[in-house]
Design a protein around this motif. Sequence first.
Motif, PDB file in Angstrom:
ATOM      1  N   UNK A   1       0.829  -1.206   0.000  1.00 19.63           N
ATOM      2  CA  UNK A   1       0.000   0.000   0.000  1.00 19.63           C
ATOM      3  C   UNK A   1       0.868   1.263   0.000  1.00 19.63           C
ATOM      4  N   UNK A   2       2.071   1.172   0.569  1.00 24.50           N
ATOM      5  CA  UNK A   2       2.968   2.329   0.637  1.00 24.50           C
ATOM      6  C   UNK A   2       3.501   2.749  -0.730  1.00 24.50           C
ATOM      7  N   UNK A   3       3.548   1.813  -1.662  1.00 22.65           N
ATOM      8  CA  UNK A   3       4.162   2.092  -2.966  1.00 22.65           C
ATOM      9  C   UNK A   3       3.209   1.942  -4.148  1.00 22.65           C
ATOM     10  N   UNK A   4       1.960   1.604  -3.886  1.00 19.30           N
ATOM     11  CA  UNK A   4       1.022   1.271  -4.959  1.00 19.30           C
ATOM     12  C   UNK A   4       0.755   2.429  -5.906  1.00 19.30           C
ATOM     13  N   UNK A   5       1.003   3.665  -5.476  1.00 14.48           N
ATOM     14  CA  UNK A   5       0.768   4.804  -6.370  1.00 14.48           C
ATOM     15  C   UNK A   5       2.074   5.392  -6.918  1.00 14.48           C
ATOM     16  N   UNK A   6       3.155   4.660  -6.783  1.00 17.33           N
ATOM     17  CA  UNK A   6       4.432   5.117  -7.331  1.00 17.33           C
ATOM     18  C   UNK A   6       4.380   5.086  -8.860  1.00 17.33           C
ATOM     19  N   UNK A   7       5.310   5.808  -9.489  1.00 17.28           N
ATOM     20  CA  UNK A   7       5.377   5.839 -10.954  1.00 17.28           C
ATOM     21  C   UNK A   7       5.768   4.490 -11.534  1.00 17.28           C
ATOM     22  N   UNK A   8       6.685   3.827 -10.879  1.00 18.86           N
ATOM     23  CA  UNK A   8       7.178   2.526 -11.358  1.00 18.86           C
ATOM     24  C   UNK A   8       7.450   1.617 -10.168  1.00 18.86           C
ATOM     25  N   UNK A   9       7.296   0.323 -10.401  1.00 20.43           N
ATOM     26  CA  UNK A   9       7.619  -0.707  -9.424  1.00 20.43           C
ATOM     27  C   UNK A   9       8.675  -1.603 -10.054  1.00 20.43           C
ATOM     28  N   UNK A  10       9.706  -1.888  -9.290  1.00 15.85           N
ATOM     29  CA  UNK A  10      10.756  -2.810  -9.721  1.00 15.85           C
ATOM     30  C   UNK A  10      10.667  -4.035  -8.825  1.00 15.85           C
ATOM     31  N   UNK A  11      10.370  -5.177  -9.410  1.00 21.73           N
ATOM     32  CA  UNK A  11      10.280  -6.422  -8.662  1.00 21.73           C
ATOM     33  C   UNK A  11      11.551  -7.217  -8.931  1.00 21.73           C
ATOM     34  N   UNK A  12      12.218  -7.575  -7.835  1.00 21.29           N
ATOM     35  CA  UNK A  12      13.452  -8.348  -7.955  1.00 21.29           C
ATOM     36  C   UNK A  12      13.278  -9.693  -7.262  1.00 21.29           C
ATOM     37  N   UNK A  13      14.026 -10.670  -7.736  1.00 18.56           N
ATOM     38  CA  UNK A  13      14.038 -11.992  -7.115  1.00 18.56           C
ATOM     39  C   UNK A  13      15.451 -12.538  -7.219  1.00 18.56           C
ATOM     40  N   UNK A  14      16.030 -12.894  -6.108  1.00 16.40           N
ATOM     41  CA  UNK A  14      17.399 -13.426  -6.054  1.00 16.40           C
ATOM     42  C   UNK A  14      18.387 -12.492  -6.740  1.00 16.40           C
TER      43      UNK A  14
ATOM     44  N   UNK B   1      16.351  -8.501 -11.762  1.00 18.11           N
ATOM     45  CA  UNK B   1      15.142  -7.761 -12.103  1.00 18.11           C
ATOM     46  C   UNK B   1      14.181  -8.712 -12.812  1.00 18.11           C
ATOM     47  N   UNK B   2      12.970  -8.791 -12.280  1.00 16.42           N
ATOM     48  CA  UNK B   2      11.950  -9.661 -12.869  1.00 16.42           C
ATOM     49  C   UNK B   2      10.848  -8.859 -13.562  1.00 16.42           C
ATOM     50  N   UNK B   3      10.494  -7.700 -12.972  1.00 18.78           N
ATOM     51  CA  UNK B   3       9.429  -6.872 -13.544  1.00 18.78           C
ATOM     52  C   UNK B   3       9.726  -5.410 -13.263  1.00 18.78           C
TER      53      UNK B   3
ATOM     54  N   UNK C   1      -0.197  -0.339 -11.854  1.00 11.01           N
ATOM     55  CA  UNK C   1      -1.452  -0.746 -12.493  1.00 11.01           C
ATOM     56  C   UNK C   1      -1.189  -1.661 -13.683  1.00 11.01           C
ATOM     57  N   UNK C   2      -0.174  -1.359 -14.466  1.00  5.09           N
ATOM     58  CA  UNK C   2       0.170  -2.216 -15.604  1.00  5.09           C
ATOM     59  C   UNK C   2       0.561  -3.613 -15.127  1.00  5.09           C
ATOM     60  N   UNK C   3       1.340  -3.673 -14.059  1.00  3.41           N
ATOM     61  CA  UNK C   3       1.725  -4.975 -13.518  1.00  3.41           C
ATOM     62  C   UNK C   3       0.517  -5.742 -12.996  1.00  3.41           C
TER      63      UNK C   3
ATOM     64  N   UNK D   1      -0.513 -12.922 -14.341  1.00  2.00           N
ATOM     65  CA  UNK D   1       0.622 -13.838 -14.230  1.00  2.00           C
ATOM     66  C   UNK D   1       1.869 -13.153 -13.684  1.00  2.00           C
ATOM     67  N   UNK D   2       1.774 -11.856 -13.383  1.00  2.00           N
ATOM     68  CA  UNK D   2       2.955 -11.141 -12.899  1.00  2.00           C
ATOM     69  C   UNK D   2       3.244 -11.495 -11.436  1.00  2.00           C
ATOM     70  N   UNK D   3       4.492 -11.369 -11.083  1.00  2.00           N
ATOM     71  CA  UNK D   3       4.911 -11.589  -9.694  1.00  2.00           C
ATOM     72  C   UNK D   3       4.235 -10.556  -8.801  1.00  2.00           C
ATOM     73  N   UNK D   4       4.186  -9.310  -9.271  1.00  2.00           N
ATOM     74  CA  UNK D   4       3.579  -8.246  -8.472  1.00  2.00           C
ATOM     75  C   UNK D   4       2.109  -8.540  -8.205  1.00  2.00           C
ATOM     76  N   UNK D   5       1.392  -9.037  -9.196  1.00  2.00           N
ATOM     77  CA  UNK D   5      -0.012  -9.417  -8.998  1.00  2.00           C
ATOM     78  C   UNK D   5      -0.115 -10.456  -7.893  1.00  2.00           C
ATOM     79  N   UNK D   6       0.756 -11.462  -7.943  1.00  3.15           N
ATOM     80  CA  UNK D   6       0.756 -12.520  -6.923  1.00  3.15           C
ATOM     81  C   UNK D   6       1.046 -11.958  -5.538  1.00  3.15           C
ATOM     82  N   UNK D   7       1.974 -11.008  -5.465  1.00  2.32           N
ATOM     83  CA  UNK D   7       2.307 -10.387  -4.184  1.00  2.32           C
ATOM     84  C   UNK D   7       1.084  -9.659  -3.622  1.00  2.32           C
TER      85      UNK D   7
END
Length: 100
Positions: A39-52, A55-57, A62-64, A69-75
């Motif tokens: 909720x703290x970052x949901x209105x940011x301009x961009x989200x960077x999802x990393x794993x190990x 960069x994954x996404x 909103x696009x994510x 099937x996105x990792x961010x959606x699952x999160x």
Amino acid sequence: MLLDEATASIDYNSDTKLQQTIREEFSGSTVLTIAHRLRSIIDYDKILVMDAGEVKEYDHPYSLLLNKNSIFYSMCEDSGELESLLQLAKESFVKKLNSK
């Protein structure tokens, strides 16, 4: 400005107030935030999802979220707040489009 889970150990109401202050006072700045509260970052301009360390996404939240099937959606789904996060991301996306 770089924030590394700056609000992780405070209550949600204080987090909301602090996040709003950051958005207002640093609106002309680049803000990088490492966060676990989506909720703290949901209105940011961009989200960077990393794993190990990889960069994954990288896209607008909103696009994510439009990609189920996105990792961010699952999160977001796993957080139990998917519907409210989706609505907040959509409002932010539309607001940014309308301000251009």
